[in-house]
Design an enzyme around this catalytic site. Sequence first.
Site: not given
Length: 566
Positions: A183-185, A243, A248, A254, A330
Amino acid sequence: PLDSSILSCHSLRFFPLSINPRHSQVQYPSVLLQYSISCSCVFAAIDYHHKVTNVSSNMKFQSAIVALAVAISAFDSAFSFSTTSAVNRRQSSSSSSILPKSRTTSLSVASSDISEEVRRRKTREERLEAASKGLQVHCVGLSIHHADVDVREKLAVPEADWNIASNEICSSGDVAEAAVLSTCNRFEIYYAASDPRAAMASVTKYLAKRSGLPVSTLRKNLFMLSGDDAVWHIMRVAGGLDSLIVGEGQILSQVRQCHLHSIEEDGCGGKVLSRLLNNAVAAGKRVRSETAISKGSVSVSSAAVELSEMLSMKDLNLPFSEARLAVVGAGTMTRLLITHLASRGLEKITIVNRSLQRPQELADQFPDVDIQIKLMDDLWDVVGRSDIVYTATSSVDYVIDEQKMEENGIASGRPMMLVDISVPRNIGDDCKNVPNVKVYNVDDLKAVVAKNTAMRQKEMVEAENLLKEEATQFIAWRESLSAIPTINQLQERANTFREQELAKATRKLANANLSEKEMEAVERLSRGIVNKLLHGPMAHLRKTESIEGKQQTLKELNAMFRLEDE
């Protein structure tokens, strides 16, 4: 109608065995199991035969004599099998004085047969031994808590390639099961292996190859967890406690996708790992339904909105409600971003994307928001007219950097805020060199994190209690797998006795003219006896109990039924 003298004569052969101290080393459970099966099968067969054929009293007497002889033979066989090990260990002349010569000869033959059987089953034993070790769960990876974004982005894997990565990890043979969560983190690999050292070396090699970084650099950023620690980690991740924004909800989705990918046809999540991920998803749902930990800002997108709202006056000298907003990309992050922007009353947003389809879907989804759609050809025109620009694309290259801003006339000194919520990053660090341009990425969201964490400390305690319950259930299930080899051995041993004694009984009853249907009834009866005798021990093994208690139970059953001597 048996003659009492016959019973008395043969009972003399049985009774002394139970009290004679010379036989104190005999393992009685195995003997009695075999003896009870043989006697039950024979007498049941005769009783059934009598009921069906209605034979004469003389035939009953003859059948009973045969049954008694078979039972004696079965007991002798069981006694021989149980005393073989003791006789072999002694290896002295005393054994011949205790047992008749014919018995000693039969024991030697039995011992030889058993040795042949052991050699023939060596491969099976090795397989059972390997199974008893089980697959231990491990986790290796890096997150926003341990590694900088420039390291995380080198290991980031798009969701479409999660199974490709897990297959590559398992291709070495050292890892039995694997699943990737990127993921982004965070970037984490969950895997199961019987040899932790070899598996860890294989996974580290894969990470070094993918990132292009030396192992020494990777180890400074990686965390490695094994066993119960790895289980507890995935529970905390799914519950939102690990997180950046506590509680979150996006991470739960995910983890759920990670589980679904692992059980796909090309996935590598086997029995252990798929169970772990599924339990983690269930735990995450329970935490959010039974606590208030998901209330408020619960995603990176909402944190980005909070951050820009908090710093708008400071960086732009402009109220957040009056800022002109643009979003590049988007996808899911953009959808969440628009959701939180709309909740704060912002009604005009420009979306820049490579195609029109997804932005149009977002416009249809948010009819109360004035969404203007632009293609990437108009990117710099949109950036030049915006006060706050959010980037959330899957591009591996910088969408905005200092050179591009200068080339497009954006570096004029006008106040601007660039908020990058993508990994890999879409905005270059050198944009900070442009006058009056403020750049923020996911690492800068920690100010919002501190605020939310303080508000949710009480909820975190309650959530951890729930997660511990879920983790304990999985650990108990995983430990129950260690009983499978013992259960298999116990079933095989009992079935071997059953088949041996049934074969003897069949030969002895050859003159009884039992029909095929009657013999099938005897076969079913023998299986039923074995199943009922084993039900108690196996049910006890499967019960959820402490790890120490289960290990002790396994030792007792192995010793009682001499499973390790096979």
